[in-house]
Write a protein that holds these residues in place. Structure first.
Motif: not given
Ligand code: SAM
Ligand code: SF4
Ligand code: FES
Length: 334
Positions: A246-256
């Protein structure tokens, strides 16, 4: 998951089952809501010389800027008006902003806007972290970048692995919600090292975990390196979701930035957070950690529209609250 199982997930021919399992764990442990954090990149002045980063002090090719605290507050106010309930204040690592100046800014954002405040200002003394926590900062992001001491020392020649780890421990003791993470695709990084990274994330019991592909910057000593690919980054993300629940995990700018669908794909294999850029447009082109960064020409409102459309198109909803840690009770929460 054992280390061997993690390595298998990173190297298996077809990752579709891994991605489906991570999506299932994400739905079960953090739900369908996507949390938005408005990212303010308020200064690109940096005293460190990390080999991978465009903001490194030896890079003379970029125009340096530093917003004043009134400008940062105004940016946070506009973000609040647009509907954000949480802002991330990020910069290079430098003593340009004294402890008390940042503390004053945090106090004002908490008092006047009631936003959750995340800081990402690098390694500072325990006393400085304590002053910022006292001022009301809720969270701190400090990636350990890699669990390999050897790679860390090579890529961060003027930092120490032990000191960075000590910073993470201090932040935890001071009751911050703590975020950390790595870059995927660093030179000499192996699946074994990434497996150790993931196990370290679990050990640190992180509230937030940020990862992204390493993207070589032509104005740095790592210009000629290969960099990370989206496939390995998504596998790493999926495994982190499965291992840390249940950690908060972002879809990051670098992936985009390495794939137009990068963030959407990340949201489908474990991610539950987006960090749209709310930095005033005039500064964005100067906060170039790596080439090809998205949203450089966009305005904060453009990013908000883009992101809400993205979330809806995936059949998910934008969370309305501040999106605090799900790992432990949060004190001083707004
Ligand atoms: N200066 C602070 C620090 O280093 O913790 C915060 C800002 S720093 C720019 C934020 C993150 O950017 C770093 O932790 C690193 O993982 C990432 N980063 C830097 N250069 C990068 C690159 N070339 N490709 C991908 N990510 C990069
Ligand atoms: Fe500075 Fe952070 Fe970039 Fe290192 S990663 S050069 S500390 S901004
Ligand atoms: Fe900035 Fe899509 S998030 S334009």
């Amino acid at each position: 998951m054992t280390r061997d199982e993690i390595i298998k997930g990173l190297t298996v021919l077809d990752p579709s089952e891994l991605f489906a399992e991570a999506d299932r764990v994400r739905r079960e442990c953090v739900g369908d809501e996507v949390h938005l954090r408005g990212l303010v990149e308020f200064s690109n002045v940096c005293g460190r010389d990390c080999l991978y980063c465009g903001l490194r002090r030896s890079n003379k090719e970029i125009v340096r800027y530093g917003m004043d605290m009134a400008g940062v507050f105004e940016t946070a106010r506009i973000a609040c008006e647009m509907g954000y309930r949480s802002v991330v204040l990020q910069s290079g690592e430098s003593a340009r902003y004294p402890t008390e100046e940042i503390a004053g800014l945090v106090r004002r954002i908490k008092k006047d806007l009631g936003l959750a405040v995340t800081l990402s200002l690098g390694e500072r003394s325990r006393e400085t972290y304590a002053a910022w926590r006292e001022a009301g900062a809720d969270r701190y992001l400090l990636r350990f970048e890699t669990s390999s001491r050897e790679i860390f020392q090579r890529l961060k020649p003027d930092s120490s692995y032990d000191e960075r780890m000590q910073c993470l421990r201090s932040l935890r003791e001071l009751d911050f919600q703590v975020g950390s993470g790595i870059m995927v695709g660093l030179p000499s990084q192996t699946p074994e090292i990434i497996a150790d990274d993931i196990l370290l994330m679990k050990d640190l019991d992180l509230d937030m975990i940020g990862i992204g592909p390493f993207i070589p910057n032509p104005d740095t000593p790592l210009a000629g390196e290969k960099g990370g690919c989206l496939d390995l980054t998504l596998r790493t993300l999926a495994l982190i979701r499965i291992v840390t629940r249940n950690a908060h995990i972002p879809a990051t700018t670098a992936m985009g930035s390495i794939d137009p669908q990068g963030r959407q794909k990340a949201l489908r294999c474990g991610a539950n957070v987006l960090m749209p850029n709310v930095t005033p447009t005039q500064y964005r082109e100067h906060y170039q950690l790596y080439p090809g960064k998205i949203c450089i020409k966009d305005r904060p409102g453009d990013c908000m529209l883009c992101i809400t459309g993205m979330v809806a198109s995936l059949g998910r909803t934008v969370a309305q609250g501040p999106g605090h840690s799900l790992k432990r009770p949060v004190s001083g929460a707004v």
